[in-house]
Design a protein around this motif. Structure first.
Motif, PDB file in Angstrom:
ATOM      1  N   GLN A  14       0.928  -1.195   0.044  1.00 36.97           N
ATOM      2  CA  GLN A  14       0.027   0.166  -0.154  1.00 36.97           C
ATOM      3  C   GLN A  14       0.763   1.270  -0.219  1.00 36.97           C
ATOM      4  OE1 GLN A  14      -1.823  -1.055   3.731  1.00 36.97           O
ATOM      5  NE2 GLN A  14      -3.784  -1.028   3.099  1.00 36.97           N
ATOM      6  N   LYS A  32       1.211   4.294   1.780  1.00 38.44           N
ATOM      7  CA  LYS A  32       0.439   4.746   3.047  1.00 38.44           C
ATOM      8  C   LYS A  32       1.136   5.785   3.775  1.00 38.44           C
ATOM      9  CE  LYS A  32       1.278   0.650   5.631  1.00 38.44           C
ATOM     10  NZ  LYS A  32       0.463  -0.489   6.391  1.00 38.44           N
ATOM     11  N   PHE A  81      -4.629  10.948   2.142  1.00 36.49           N
ATOM     12  CA  PHE A  81      -5.097  10.016   1.219  1.00 36.49           C
ATOM     13  C   PHE A  81      -6.059  10.475   0.219  1.00 36.49           C
ATOM     14  CE2 PHE A  81      -3.924   7.149   4.830  1.00 36.49           C
ATOM     15  CZ  PHE A  81      -2.333   6.879   4.530  1.00 36.49           C
ATOM     16  N   SER A  82      -6.488  11.768   0.391  1.00 32.49           N
ATOM     17  CA  SER A  82      -7.559  12.455  -0.534  1.00 32.49           C
ATOM     18  C   SER A  82      -7.037  12.491  -1.913  1.00 32.49           C
ATOM     19  CB  SER A  82      -8.410  13.396  -0.079  1.00 32.49           C
ATOM     20  OG  SER A  82      -7.401  14.556   0.250  1.00 32.49           O
ATOM     21  N   TRP A  83      -5.756  12.598  -2.040  1.00 25.39           N
ATOM     22  CA  TRP A  83      -5.123  13.104  -3.416  1.00 25.39           C
ATOM     23  C   TRP A  83      -4.630  11.742  -3.972  1.00 25.39           C
ATOM     24  CZ3 TRP A  83      -5.648  17.437  -5.544  1.00 25.39           C
ATOM     25  CH2 TRP A  83      -5.939  18.677  -4.848  1.00 25.39           C
ATOM     26  N   PRO A  84      -4.607  11.266  -5.129  1.00 20.48           N
ATOM     27  CA  PRO A  84      -4.504  10.198  -5.589  1.00 20.48           C
ATOM     28  C   PRO A  84      -2.741  10.083  -5.904  1.00 20.48           C
ATOM     29  CG  PRO A  84      -4.972  11.705  -7.498  1.00 20.48           C
ATOM     30  CD  PRO A  84      -5.439  12.306  -6.025  1.00 20.48           C
ATOM     31  N   MET A 127      -4.300   6.312  -8.984  1.00 17.61           N
ATOM     32  CA  MET A 127      -4.849   5.117  -7.994  1.00 17.61           C
ATOM     33  C   MET A 127      -5.551   6.364  -6.859  1.00 17.61           C
ATOM     34  SD  MET A 127      -1.540   2.669  -7.431  1.00 17.61           S
ATOM     35  CE  MET A 127      -0.286   3.931  -7.905  1.00 17.61           C
ATOM     36  N   GLY A 128      -6.907   6.541  -6.903  1.00 13.99           N
ATOM     37  CA  GLY A 128      -7.487   7.479  -5.905  1.00 13.99           C
ATOM     38  C   GLY A 128      -8.794   6.933  -5.581  1.00 13.99           C
ATOM     39  N   ARG A 134      -7.522   3.941  -3.317  1.00 11.71           N
ATOM     40  CA  ARG A 134      -6.164   4.699  -2.747  1.00 11.71           C
ATOM     41  C   ARG A 134      -5.330   3.836  -2.189  1.00 11.71           C
ATOM     42  NH1 ARG A 134      -2.268   6.142  -1.278  1.00 11.71           N
ATOM     43  NH2 ARG A 134      -1.309   8.119  -0.789  1.00 11.71           N
ATOM     44  N   ARG A 138       3.054  11.728  -6.062  1.00 11.43           N
ATOM     45  CA  ARG A 138       2.271  11.940  -4.851  1.00 11.43           C
ATOM     46  C   ARG A 138       2.154  13.092  -4.207  1.00 11.43           C
ATOM     47  NH1 ARG A 138       4.249   6.765  -2.595  1.00 11.43           N
ATOM     48  NH2 ARG A 138       4.920   5.534  -4.719  1.00 11.43           N
TER      49      ARG A 138
END
Length: 200
Positions: free
Chosen positions: A118, A120, A125-128, A164-165, A169, A197
């Motif tokens: 992941q 992480k 995490f709201s941005w892809p 990836m969003g 995500r 990112r």
């Protein structure tokens, strides 16, 4: 250009034509010269099979101290700026509201792979995460938001872009192998993967 959706991953097949791919490679050359590729070590002491570097305000690193973003290359120099042709991809597919502050550059040689993981370590995490494939074909595997369970795979080719969003995500994903020298973009073969990112 074809647009595919697989488990929430948006895959833009053939997003970059041959000329655009060559322009990106040219834009990356000064970065690789000023912030050379290095082979990272996981916190457990295992050497990763990919080599990597970064551009932007932050770069992603891993060593015995853990996975993290930091503002300098392991050799002590600042990361170079993200090139305009790379930022233009983000602006076109994600927007201009916020620019990425990290472009992770991974180089896959003949035997390199990336296990299911992941992304992480970012603060928001709201941005892809936006991924650009250059060079040899890669077998990309997509799992679930937790470890285990059924996975699906597809081949990513040079010029493909993956977004990836949203719900996807934090989905596990990885690269099982590459088709070495399946592309002529890199004279010595291999694959370059750029991931943009928002880390802060």
């Amino acid at each position: 250009m074809a647009r595919l959706l697989l488990r929430g991953f948006e895959i833009r097949k053939g997003y970059l034509d041959n000329a655009a791919q060559r322009r990106l490679i040219d834009a990356l050359r000064p970065i690789l010269k000023s912030a050379p590729l290095f082979r990272p070590m996981t916190p457990s002491g295992k050497e990763m099979s990919v080599r990597m570097t970064s551009a932007g305000d932050l770069g992603w690193v891993t060593d015995k101290a853990g996975y993290r973003y930091q503002d300098q290359h392991p050799k002590g120099m600042d990361w170079p700026e993200i090139p305009e042709p790379v930022l233009a991809i983000w602006q076109d597919l994600v927007g201009r509201d916020r620019a990425p502050d990290c472009c992770l550059i991974n180089y896959y040689g003949e035997d390199a792979r990336m296990g299911l993981h992941q992304d992480k370590d970012e603060a928001d995490f709201s941005w892809p995460v936006l991924s650009v494939s250059l060079g040899d074909d890669a077998l990309f595997r997509i799992g679930n938001t937790t470890r285990g369970g059924k996975t699906e795979s597809l081949w990513l080719n040079s010029g493909d872009v993956v977004i990836m969003g949203g719900p996807a995500r934090l989905t596990y994903h990885g690269v099982d192998r590459i088709r070495f020298k399946s592309s002529k973009l890199l004279p010595k073969g291999g694959r370059i993967n750029l991931t943009l990112r928002v880390a802060r």
